[in-house]
Each structure stands twice: as C-alpha cells, then as structure tokens.
Design a protein around this motif. Sequence first.
Motif, PDB file in Angstrom:
ATOM      1  N   SER A  78       1.563   6.666  -6.745  1.00  0.00           N
ATOM      2  CA  SER A  78       0.496   7.598  -7.112  1.00  0.00           C
ATOM      3  C   SER A  78       0.963   9.039  -6.976  1.00  0.00           C
ATOM      4  O   SER A  78       0.678   9.883  -7.851  1.00  0.00           O
ATOM      5  CB  SER A  78      -0.730   7.346  -6.229  1.00  0.00           C
ATOM      6  OG  SER A  78      -1.753   8.262  -6.510  1.00  0.00           O
ATOM      7  N   GLU A  79       1.679   9.350  -5.898  1.00  0.00           N
ATOM      8  CA  GLU A  79       2.199  10.707  -5.721  1.00  0.00           C
ATOM      9  C   GLU A  79       3.191  11.065  -6.824  1.00  0.00           C
ATOM     10  O   GLU A  79       3.164  12.186  -7.358  1.00  0.00           O
ATOM     11  CB  GLU A  79       2.850  10.830  -4.352  1.00  0.00           C
ATOM     12  CG  GLU A  79       1.862  10.750  -3.204  1.00  0.00           C
ATOM     13  CD  GLU A  79       2.554  10.778  -1.857  1.00  0.00           C
ATOM     14  OE1 GLU A  79       3.814  10.867  -1.840  1.00  0.00           O
ATOM     15  OE2 GLU A  79       1.860  10.718  -0.812  1.00  0.00           O
TER      16      GLU A  79
ATOM     17  N   LYS B 260       0.829  -1.202   0.000  1.00  0.00           N
ATOM     18  CA  LYS B 260       0.000   0.000   0.000  1.00  0.00           C
ATOM     19  C   LYS B 260       0.864   1.253   0.000  1.00  0.00           C
ATOM     20  O   LYS B 260       0.578   2.224  -0.712  1.00  0.00           O
ATOM     21  CB  LYS B 260      -0.918  -0.016   1.210  1.00  0.00           C
ATOM     22  CG  LYS B 260      -1.849   1.180   1.289  1.00  0.00           C
ATOM     23  CD  LYS B 260      -2.731   1.131   2.520  1.00  0.00           C
ATOM     24  CE  LYS B 260      -3.642   2.351   2.589  1.00  0.00           C
ATOM     25  NZ  LYS B 260      -4.498   2.317   3.809  1.00  0.00           N
ATOM     26  N   LYS B 261       1.909   1.263   0.802  1.00  0.00           N
ATOM     27  CA  LYS B 261       2.816   2.412   0.824  1.00  0.00           C
ATOM     28  C   LYS B 261       3.465   2.624  -0.535  1.00  0.00           C
ATOM     29  O   LYS B 261       3.613   3.762  -0.996  1.00  0.00           O
ATOM     30  CB  LYS B 261       3.879   2.216   1.895  1.00  0.00           C
ATOM     31  CG  LYS B 261       3.339   2.301   3.319  1.00  0.00           C
ATOM     32  CD  LYS B 261       4.451   2.127   4.335  1.00  0.00           C
ATOM     33  CE  LYS B 261       3.915   2.217   5.762  1.00  0.00           C
ATOM     34  NZ  LYS B 261       4.996   2.034   6.763  1.00  0.00           N
TER      35      LYS B 261
ATOM     36  N   GLN C 126       2.213   1.775  -3.412  1.00  0.00           N
ATOM     37  CA  GLN C 126       1.189   2.293  -4.317  1.00  0.00           C
ATOM     38  C   GLN C 126       0.935   3.780  -4.072  1.00  0.00           C
ATOM     39  O   GLN C 126       0.769   4.552  -5.023  1.00  0.00           O
ATOM     40  CB  GLN C 126      -0.105   1.503  -4.132  1.00  0.00           C
ATOM     41  CG  GLN C 126      -0.030   0.067  -4.628  1.00  0.00           C
ATOM     42  CD  GLN C 126      -1.304  -0.715  -4.329  1.00  0.00           C
ATOM     43  OE1 GLN C 126      -2.164  -0.252  -3.586  1.00  0.00           O
ATOM     44  NE2 GLN C 126      -1.411  -1.911  -4.890  1.00  0.00           N
ATOM     45  N   GLN C 127       0.919   4.178  -2.817  1.00  0.00           N
ATOM     46  CA  GLN C 127       0.748   5.594  -2.512  1.00  0.00           C
ATOM     47  C   GLN C 127       1.902   6.428  -3.039  1.00  0.00           C
ATOM     48  O   GLN C 127       1.698   7.508  -3.603  1.00  0.00           O
ATOM     49  CB  GLN C 127       0.609   5.781  -1.000  1.00  0.00           C
ATOM     50  CG  GLN C 127      -0.688   5.262  -0.421  1.00  0.00           C
ATOM     51  CD  GLN C 127      -0.757   5.423   1.082  1.00  0.00           C
ATOM     52  OE1 GLN C 127       0.241   5.743   1.733  1.00  0.00           O
ATOM     53  NE2 GLN C 127      -1.932   5.192   1.659  1.00  0.00           N
ATOM     54  N   GLN C 128       3.115   5.919  -2.886  1.00  0.00           N
ATOM     55  CA  GLN C 128       4.274   6.643  -3.403  1.00  0.00           C
ATOM     56  C   GLN C 128       4.238   6.713  -4.923  1.00  0.00           C
ATOM     57  O   GLN C 128       4.546   7.763  -5.518  1.00  0.00           O
ATOM     58  CB  GLN C 128       5.561   5.941  -2.930  1.00  0.00           C
ATOM     59  CG  GLN C 128       6.840   6.677  -3.278  1.00  0.00           C
ATOM     60  CD  GLN C 128       6.942   8.026  -2.589  1.00  0.00           C
ATOM     61  OE1 GLN C 128       6.491   8.176  -1.445  1.00  0.00           O
ATOM     62  NE2 GLN C 128       7.512   8.999  -3.269  1.00  0.00           N
TER      63      GLN C 128
END
Length: 433
Positions: free
Chosen positions: A295-296, A288-289, A291-293
């Motif tokens: 996405s950013e 998840k981390k 994927q968040q990175q």
Amino acid sequence: MADKETKTVEETKVEKVEINLDEIFDAAPGGDSITLPEEDQKPSIFSRKQREVDTSFLDGPPSKTTEEAPAEETTSETTSETTETVEPTKEEEVKPKIDVDEVLGLNDSNEEQDLPIKRGRKKIEGIADVFNKLIKDDKIVPFDDEKPLEEYSAKDYEELIQANLDERTRAVRNETPKQFFNSLPEELQIAARYVADGGEDLKGLFGALAQVEETREINPKSEKGQERIITEYLSATGFGTAEEIAEEIDIWKDLGKLEKQATKFKPKLDKMQEKVVAKRLQAQQMKKKQQQQASENYMKNVYNTLKDGRVGQTRIDRKTQSLLYNGLVNPSYPSINGKNTNLLGHLLEKYQFVEPNYPLITEALWLLADPKGYKTNLMRKGENKAVEKTVRKLKTAQSQKRSSAAVLNKDAGAKRKTSRKLPRGNKNIFKRF
C-alpha cells in the motif's frame, strides 16, 4: 345695697361664664395679623408629624432614583390654641434623611456595583494552592507552559479542568478495548488478533483451535487416551506409517511402558498443536506487513506519477491532478462486496451494475488491456479527422475561389458593357470630309 352686692360677688364666684374674646376684640389686631421673620426651628417630638416607620431597607438596597420626602416644617402656635402645618417651599432647606443601611454598612455592595467594570481576565486568589495540591497528588495534569498558577484567571482554570476531563475520556476510550480483549477467553483472543491482522480463514483457524483444545483434554491415565497421545505424536514427528506406529504401541504395552510414554509425549504434543495456531497467526502478520508495504509503495508510485502535473504526455491542471490522486489512493467508496474501494473500482462497478454503460466499459477495458493499440487507433482516428477537416477546408476554399472568379467575370462583363461608346453625330453641316 351692701347685701345685694355681696350676693352678686358670691354668684360670680360660683358660676362659669364663657367669654368670646373675638367678639370683644374684634376690631383689634391679633397674632395672625402680625408678620414675623421666618426662622428655622428644629423639629421636636411634639411638633413633628407622626409617620410610618421606613422598613424598605429589609427588602433590598434603596434605589438611587428614589426621591427623599422633604422634611415637614413645624407649625406656629396661634392665640386660639390651634396648630397649622406649614407646607415646605423650594427655598427651605431640607434636612438630610438618616439612612439606616448606611449606618449599618449595608450599602457597601451598592457602591461596589457603581464602580466601573474592569475588563480583562479576573485573577482568582486562593485556588492556586488547591490546584497545586491536586497536581502534587497526580489528580490533575498541568499545562506544559511556564505560566504559574497564581497568575491563572477563571478561564485558565476552566480550560485546565476541561483538558484533564478530555484526557481522561481519551484514556478510557483507549483502555476499554484492551480491557475487553484481556477479558476474552484465550481462543477468542487468538481469533480477534487474527481478524485484526486481516485474516479471513476463520474456519481453518477455529479448526486448529478446536484441535488444540481437544488434545489438551486427552486423559493420559486411560489406556485409550495413552494410545491416542502416542499415535498423534509419532504421526506428527514422522515416525513411520500407521502400522509401524501400532506395532510400537503394542511393544510398549507389553513392556508396561505405555502410560510412561504417553505422559512423556503429552506436553510435547500440546506444544506442537499450539505451534500450528501460532504459525497461522505469524503467517497472517507477515501477510499484513506485506500488504502495508504494498500500500505504501502504491501511494508513493501514484504520487510520483502525478507530481509533475502530467498524465503521459498530456498536461493536466491542479484540479484534475487532485481528482486522480484522491481517486486512486482513498478507499472512500462502498463496494458491492461490503468493503470500501477507490474511485476507479467504484466507477467500474457503477457502469457495470448500477448504471450500465457497456460502450464506456468496453472502451476502458480496451485501454487497460492494450493501451498501445488503443492509443494508436485513437491517433489514427484523430489523423483521419484532421485529413477530413483539411479536405473540407480545401473544398470550401476552392468553392469560394470559384464563386469569387464568377463574380469578377460578371463584374468585368458589366464594366465592358457600360464602357461601350457610340460615335457622336456631326452637327457641323459645313465640315467637309
């Protein structure tokens, strides 16, 4: 004669005689014919005309438009013992009516209503102490401004109460999912956390949870349970093959240490199974981390690409710039897989399945697969069109030139034809050659 007179006197004493004074004094002036000056006489209880008691003050305050009835004038007595009511005139003064409401002080509210209404916020007195006590008891949260409660108006108090109600509603809304999560069994809490982190392998997760629960329920007091505990623990630690583990179990059984070893390995085996589930959750959190990175980084790269107002070497306006940015970073379009996607994915699905447009899809795929080749072919096609356009212009210019030359030649021939002259005949017969 004397007796006769005496009898007459006696009869006079006994009889009652009605005397009509009007007939006797008919020609003489009476009291009605005398003109007297008008005098204001105070009415008495005998001369005032009886009237009904005014009970209108029981129904409500009297209206301003109500006209007070004029006081009645006293009547003058005549000599004929008859009384006549004299109608009041405009010139006569009317005695003011005594208002019972004014005497009892019931008309104060009317006077207050007649006062001009003051605009602005009305201050409420006395309620500040109540709110101060509620704030002191932590039942109400005050505003962060420095305005004292004594200066608050009705609207300020209303806003304060509404703000506290909204805050409590927000707190309940935030706490409800937490309370619901805490009320779930441990296995469902783990599954909920796994799904919240984006995990999709629920079958594998529930399999691991089932293994943990099954291991916990193994009875270390039974011989079968002891053998299973020792087998699973030694297999998980890499003790050896299945035959070697079976031989070790037989040795402990002959020595009478099988239960002791099973009791020793049982807590370790439980922790090992729990670590398997924890490892799955940790891996999903790491994913998840990432994927968040990603996405950013994606949003940042799209912004940097469009911030100069260019797409490659092509200049674009602000409207197109906003369209491209939002179409790439906002997943606000439903996808056929049940999730949301951006405008790019939405258009690809639309022209493939919803409104098929295969020439457009193949052209988009060519651009995505080989952007350089696609642009080269596009430029070559543009150059060919430019050449064709140039040739067409040249041919048009040449045709126009030929047409202009033909027109000029025609005009020149016409001019030569019109400039031709004939010799004038000699009309002088005496001229000699």
